[in-house]
Design a protein around this motif. Structure first.
Motif, PDB file in Angstrom:
ATOM      1  N   ARG A   2     -13.924 -96.140  26.052  1.00  0.00           N
ATOM      2  CA  ARG A   2     -15.019 -96.823  25.382  1.00  0.00           C
ATOM      3  C   ARG A   2     -14.471 -97.958  24.523  1.00  0.00           C
ATOM      4  N   THR A   6     -15.097 -99.792  18.335  1.00  0.00           N
ATOM      5  CA  THR A   6     -16.245 -98.936  18.030  1.00  0.00           C
ATOM      6  C   THR A   6     -15.841 -97.466  18.031  1.00  0.00           C
ATOM      7  N   PHE A   7     -15.010 -97.100  19.003  1.00  0.00           N
ATOM      8  CA  PHE A   7     -14.587 -95.703  19.103  1.00  0.00           C
ATOM      9  C   PHE A   7     -13.787 -95.287  17.877  1.00  0.00           C
ATOM     10  N   GLU A 302      -7.547 -92.547  24.734  1.00  0.00           N
ATOM     11  CA  GLU A 302      -8.606 -91.884  23.987  1.00  0.00           C
ATOM     12  C   GLU A 302      -8.158 -90.482  23.572  1.00  0.00           C
ATOM     13  N   LEU A 333     -17.821 -85.895  19.502  1.00  0.00           N
ATOM     14  CA  LEU A 333     -17.591 -87.279  19.928  1.00  0.00           C
ATOM     15  C   LEU A 333     -16.816 -87.303  21.238  1.00  0.00           C
TER      16      LEU A 333
END
Length: 336
Positions: A2, A6-7, A302, A333
């Motif tokens: 992503r 923002t992540f 991530e 999340l």
């Protein structure tokens, strides 16, 4: 992945390595200098920022102590801490364990109570208004004597129920952890947790001493541990948290380029590492910027970022019940 920015912004985080005096931005430094009628060796905010070109830890410390001279009243320390908490909250920090250096201030005639009360009042306000919880860690200045550290611990006696632990900072080279064995044992007897700067500029032997002589609960920095395979195995086996500060390491020339930072290798070796900002006003970024620049420079995945976020809470001094909601939020999340 992503959108990275923002992540990272949305990841719940704890910050475990933050010197509150090192969050003194030049603008606030000048404001407090005017408020307290303190003369600064700088003519402008730009001149202060131009001075932030460090080649080593001592270059930074020289300016750090000059800046701290503007901190004189309880309100000054409150305002300093609240400025940090607002920045931290904007970066997704939900819990912070902040260092303070009382000896920097008591040596100037500022009473211990003035420092502690100002910080504690800001901590209460940050929890009430921003939802950021925090703990306070008293750091001893390692370039001073152990007897002076013991005197500072005694001075802190009325505040022990509001302190989380003690740490060891300032000039590392030539001041090994073992120099402070008695004061750390005394702090442990008083029920305080123990942390120690080791392996930033100092050798792996300093990390061994922090573990074996001081019996610390957490290592601050620890980068040079990678030079000793047996030490790495020991840290992994212990599950010892390392509070790593990437932009600080870059600014102080511990690494020459962020792409050469060892954090990714630390993760791959199974070390429990975290990302923190150290002295963000001096080192070019608060915790969110440390996360973002490091993720880009090292191509962190991530999964790496989620691990770092979890480590920040499991490595904190929150109880399991206190940490659980934050870990659940990270898991939620991750599942989206």
């Amino acid at each position: 992945m992503r959108d990275l920015e923002t992540f990272i912004a949305g990841l719940p985080k704890a910050e475990l390595h933050l010197h509150i005096e090192g969050s003194l931005e030049p603008e606030l430094m000048f404001e407090l200098a005017r408020r307290n009628n303190v003369a600064l060796p700088f003519g402008s905010v730009d001149e202060v920022r131009a001075a932030y070109a460090f080649s080593n830890l001592q270059d930074f410390l020289d300016i750090y102590y000059q800046g701290a001279a503007v901190l004189l009243t309880q309100q000054d320390f409150h305002d300093l801490a609240m400025a940090y908490f607002r920045r931290a909250a904007a970066d997704g920090v939900r819990h912070a364990e902040i260092f303070f250096d009382p000896q920097t201030h008591t040596a100037r005639g500022v009473p211990f109570a003035v420092v502690a009360d100002g910080l504690l009042s800001a901590m209460a306000e940050a929890e009430a208004d921003l939802g950021v919880t925090s703990k306070l860690i008293l750091c001893f200045l390692r370039h001073l004597s152990e007897d002076e550290a013991l005197a500072t611990l005694d001075e802190a006696t009325p505040y022990l129920d509001r302190l989380c632990g003690v740490g060891l900072d300032s000039s590392e080279i030539g001041h090994p952890p073992a120099k402070f064995a008695r004061v750390f044992a005394a702090a442990r007897e008083r029920g305080l947790r123990l942390v120690c700067h080791a392996g930033e500029e100092g050798p792996p032997a300093y990390v061994w001493e922090a573990l074996d002589v001081l019996a610390v609960d957490r290592i601050d920095h620890g980068n040079r541990s990678l030079e000793d395979e047996a030490l790495v195995r020991r840290l992994v086996d212990l599950g010892m948290t390392l509070t790593v500060c990437p932009l600080s390491n870059l600014k102080l020339c511990v690494v020459n380029d962020l792409s050469a930072h060892p954090l990714k290798r630390m993760l791959d070796l199974g070390l429990t590492v975290t990302i923190n900002s150290d002295d963000p006003a001096y080192f070019g970024g608060y915790v969110g910027e440390n996360w973002l620049q490091t993720a880009r420079a090292l191509s962190l995945t991530e999964a790496d970022l989620l691990t770092l976020a979890r480590n920040s809470f499991t490595g904190s001094f929150l109880s399991p019940d206190e940490a659980a909601p934050h870990l659940a939020a990270i898991d939620a999340l991750a599942a989206k």
